[in-house]
Scaffold this motif. Structure first.
Motif, PDB file in Angstrom:
ATOM      1  N   LEU A   1      88.499  -2.858   4.727  1.00  0.00           N
ATOM      2  CA  LEU A   1      88.497  -3.978   5.663  1.00  0.00           C
ATOM      3  C   LEU A   1      89.405  -5.097   5.170  1.00  0.00           C
ATOM      4  O   LEU A   1      89.424  -5.426   3.981  1.00  0.00           O
ATOM      5  CB  LEU A   1      87.076  -4.519   5.856  1.00  0.00           C
ATOM      6  CG  LEU A   1      86.090  -3.621   6.602  1.00  0.00           C
ATOM      7  CD1 LEU A   1      84.731  -4.298   6.690  1.00  0.00           C
ATOM      8  CD2 LEU A   1      86.604  -3.300   8.006  1.00  0.00           C
ATOM      9  N   LYS A   2      90.136  -5.702   6.097  1.00  0.00           N
ATOM     10  CA  LYS A   2      91.012  -6.821   5.765  1.00  0.00           C
ATOM     11  C   LYS A   2      90.177  -8.089   5.567  1.00  0.00           C
ATOM     12  O   LYS A   2      89.055  -8.196   6.042  1.00  0.00           O
ATOM     13  CB  LYS A   2      92.026  -7.045   6.887  1.00  0.00           C
ATOM     14  CG  LYS A   2      92.941  -5.866   7.158  1.00  0.00           C
ATOM     15  CD  LYS A   2      93.854  -6.164   8.346  1.00  0.00           C
ATOM     16  CE  LYS A   2      94.770  -4.996   8.666  1.00  0.00           C
ATOM     17  NZ  LYS A   2      95.615  -5.257   9.853  1.00  0.00           N
ATOM     18  N   THR A   3      90.772  -9.068   4.892  1.00  0.00           N
ATOM     19  CA  THR A   3      90.090 -10.352   4.714  1.00  0.00           C
ATOM     20  C   THR A   3      89.723 -10.955   6.061  1.00  0.00           C
ATOM     21  O   THR A   3      88.623 -11.485   6.238  1.00  0.00           O
ATOM     22  CB  THR A   3      90.989 -11.336   3.941  1.00  0.00           C
ATOM     23  OG1 THR A   3      91.377 -10.761   2.703  1.00  0.00           O
ATOM     24  CG2 THR A   3      90.252 -12.643   3.677  1.00  0.00           C
ATOM     25  N   SER A   4      90.631 -10.876   7.013  1.00  0.00           N
ATOM     26  CA  SER A   4      90.375 -11.439   8.342  1.00  0.00           C
ATOM     27  C   SER A   4      89.171 -10.774   9.007  1.00  0.00           C
ATOM     28  O   SER A   4      88.399 -11.427   9.719  1.00  0.00           O
ATOM     29  CB  SER A   4      91.606 -11.281   9.233  1.00  0.00           C
ATOM     30  OG  SER A   4      91.978  -9.917   9.354  1.00  0.00           O
ATOM     31  N   GLU A   5      88.986  -9.478   8.762  1.00  0.00           N
ATOM     32  CA  GLU A   5      87.848  -8.767   9.338  1.00  0.00           C
ATOM     33  C   GLU A   5      86.541  -9.173   8.663  1.00  0.00           C
ATOM     34  O   GLU A   5      85.500  -9.298   9.316  1.00  0.00           O
ATOM     35  CB  GLU A   5      88.074  -7.256   9.229  1.00  0.00           C
ATOM     36  CG  GLU A   5      89.231  -6.760  10.079  1.00  0.00           C
ATOM     37  CD  GLU A   5      89.586  -5.306   9.808  1.00  0.00           C
ATOM     38  OE1 GLU A   5      89.862  -4.582  10.780  1.00  0.00           O
ATOM     39  OE2 GLU A   5      89.613  -4.900   8.626  1.00  0.00           O
ATOM     40  N   LEU A   6      86.593  -9.386   7.355  1.00  0.00           N
ATOM     41  CA  LEU A   6      85.404  -9.851   6.634  1.00  0.00           C
ATOM     42  C   LEU A   6      85.012 -11.249   7.111  1.00  0.00           C
ATOM     43  O   LEU A   6      83.825 -11.546   7.296  1.00  0.00           O
ATOM     44  CB  LEU A   6      85.681  -9.879   5.133  1.00  0.00           C
ATOM     45  CG  LEU A   6      86.041  -8.554   4.463  1.00  0.00           C
ATOM     46  CD1 LEU A   6      86.352  -8.779   2.985  1.00  0.00           C
ATOM     47  CD2 LEU A   6      84.922  -7.540   4.613  1.00  0.00           C
ATOM     48  N   LEU A   7      86.015 -12.101   7.306  1.00  0.00           N
ATOM     49  CA  LEU A   7      85.764 -13.445   7.811  1.00  0.00           C
ATOM     50  C   LEU A   7      85.174 -13.403   9.220  1.00  0.00           C
ATOM     51  O   LEU A   7      84.253 -14.172   9.543  1.00  0.00           O
ATOM     52  CB  LEU A   7      87.065 -14.246   7.819  1.00  0.00           C
ATOM     53  CG  LEU A   7      87.567 -14.714   6.455  1.00  0.00           C
ATOM     54  CD1 LEU A   7      89.029 -15.141   6.540  1.00  0.00           C
ATOM     55  CD2 LEU A   7      86.713 -15.869   5.936  1.00  0.00           C
ATOM     56  N   LYS A   8      85.685 -12.497  10.038  1.00  0.00           N
ATOM     57  CA  LYS A   8      85.200 -12.378  11.413  1.00  0.00           C
ATOM     58  C   LYS A   8      83.734 -11.987  11.442  1.00  0.00           C
ATOM     59  O   LYS A   8      82.935 -12.565  12.209  1.00  0.00           O
ATOM     60  CB  LYS A   8      86.028 -11.341  12.175  1.00  0.00           C
ATOM     61  CG  LYS A   8      85.634 -11.191  13.643  1.00  0.00           C
ATOM     62  CD  LYS A   8      86.525 -10.177  14.343  1.00  0.00           C
ATOM     63  CE  LYS A   8      86.122 -10.013  15.809  1.00  0.00           C
ATOM     64  NZ  LYS A   8      86.977  -9.005  16.500  1.00  0.00           N
ATOM     65  N   VAL A   9      83.343 -11.024  10.619  1.00  0.00           N
ATOM     66  CA  VAL A   9      81.943 -10.600  10.561  1.00  0.00           C
ATOM     67  C   VAL A   9      81.060 -11.758  10.114  1.00  0.00           C
ATOM     68  O   VAL A   9      80.011 -12.034  10.706  1.00  0.00           O
ATOM     69  CB  VAL A   9      81.774  -9.406   9.600  1.00  0.00           C
ATOM     70  CG1 VAL A   9      80.295  -9.097   9.378  1.00  0.00           C
ATOM     71  CG2 VAL A   9      82.482  -8.174  10.159  1.00  0.00           C
ATOM     72  N   ALA A  10      81.487 -12.451   9.065  1.00  0.00           N
ATOM     73  CA  ALA A  10      80.716 -13.579   8.547  1.00  0.00           C
ATOM     74  C   ALA A  10      80.583 -14.677   9.600  1.00  0.00           C
ATOM     75  O   ALA A  10      79.507 -15.262   9.781  1.00  0.00           O
ATOM     76  CB  ALA A  10      81.372 -14.128   7.284  1.00  0.00           C
ATOM     77  N   TYR A  11      81.673 -14.957  10.296  1.00  0.00           N
ATOM     78  CA  TYR A  11      81.674 -16.010  11.312  1.00  0.00           C
ATOM     79  C   TYR A  11      80.761 -15.654  12.481  1.00  0.00           C
ATOM     80  O   TYR A  11      79.984 -16.497  12.960  1.00  0.00           O
ATOM     81  CB  TYR A  11      83.103 -16.233  11.801  1.00  0.00           C
ATOM     82  CG  TYR A  11      83.233 -17.298  12.863  1.00  0.00           C
ATOM     83  CD1 TYR A  11      83.052 -18.639  12.541  1.00  0.00           C
ATOM     84  CD2 TYR A  11      83.550 -16.969  14.177  1.00  0.00           C
ATOM     85  CE1 TYR A  11      83.171 -19.624  13.517  1.00  0.00           C
ATOM     86  CE2 TYR A  11      83.677 -17.944  15.151  1.00  0.00           C
ATOM     87  CZ  TYR A  11      83.484 -19.265  14.827  1.00  0.00           C
ATOM     88  OH  TYR A  11      83.607 -20.237  15.783  1.00  0.00           O
TER      89      TYR A  11
END
Length: 220
Positions: free
Chosen positions: A135-145
């Protein structure tokens, strides 16, 4: 042959990192009669916001400045009357009695939004630890958000946040920036230890808002 039970524990203090600083700051926080002393708490929270500088000071200026702004909002209330506002929950109850809880400059509003920002940061750090390696950083951020802040943001703010996520550094670069030269088992253990210490603190603040009717569902 060593079993998982007999293997020596990882020494998380063997390498200095930003996350180890978080661990030390929040570990040093001592509840006093079930309440958090204001200044040590704010100092620890301020350290957490440093991750946004690593993610990219331009792309993540908004969440960084929002969290730091709320820290300063609480600090101003504390400094106006250090004796009466020495502890977080004590301060919030005083504002409730004075019917000031929903005033934008109140510590109650400041801590509410600071807690939401911290919950997002905690969720992202957890994703960095347990999320699939592809998973990309942006995808990890999206899940967290989606699991935290998204519910409190209107459409326009959500779109700005999504744009910021696209500018996040690649995952391997982020890990390098956070943990250069640190063995994986050490930085993973540091992330786990911060989550272990911080999650109960976060939950106690959220529970205080619920128990005292201080939750505010208005969106940004």
């Amino acid at each position: 042959m060593e079993t998982p039970e007999t293997q020596p524990a990882v020494d998380i203090t063997s390498h200095r990192t930003i996350v180890l600083e978080w661990v030390e700051a929040f570990r040093a926080l001592e509840l006093q009669d079930g309440d958090f002393p204001v200044e040590p708490f704010l100092t620890a929270c301020r350290q957490v916001t440093n991750i946004f500088d690593i993610l990219g000071s331009t792309a993540f200026a908004a969440p960084r400045n929002d969290m730091r702004g709320n820290i300063e909002k609480i600090r101003r209330v504390h400094q106006a009357n250090p004796g009466a506002h020495s502890h977080l929950f004590k301060t919030l109850l005083a504002e409730k009695v004075a019917n000031q809880s929903k005033v934008d400059s109140s510590a109650t509003v400041g801590l509410l939004w600071l807690t939401r920002g911290l919950e997002f940061t905690h969720a992202f750090i957890d994703q960095l630890r347990i999320g699939a390696a592809n998973l990309k950083t942006s995808e990890l951020l999206k899940v967290a958000y989606q699991n935290t802040l998204s519910a409190y943001h209107g459409f326009a703010v959500r779109q700005l946040i999504k744009l910021a996520f696209r500018a996040a550094p690649k995952r391997h670069k982020l890990i390098h920036q956070l943990f250069e030269g640190v063995p994986e088992e050490v930085w993973l253990a540091q992330l786990l230890e911060w989550a272990r210490i911080f999650a109960p603190m976060l939950q106690s603040i959220k529970q205080f808002y619920t128990d005292n009717g201080l939750e505010d569902k208005r969106k940004a």
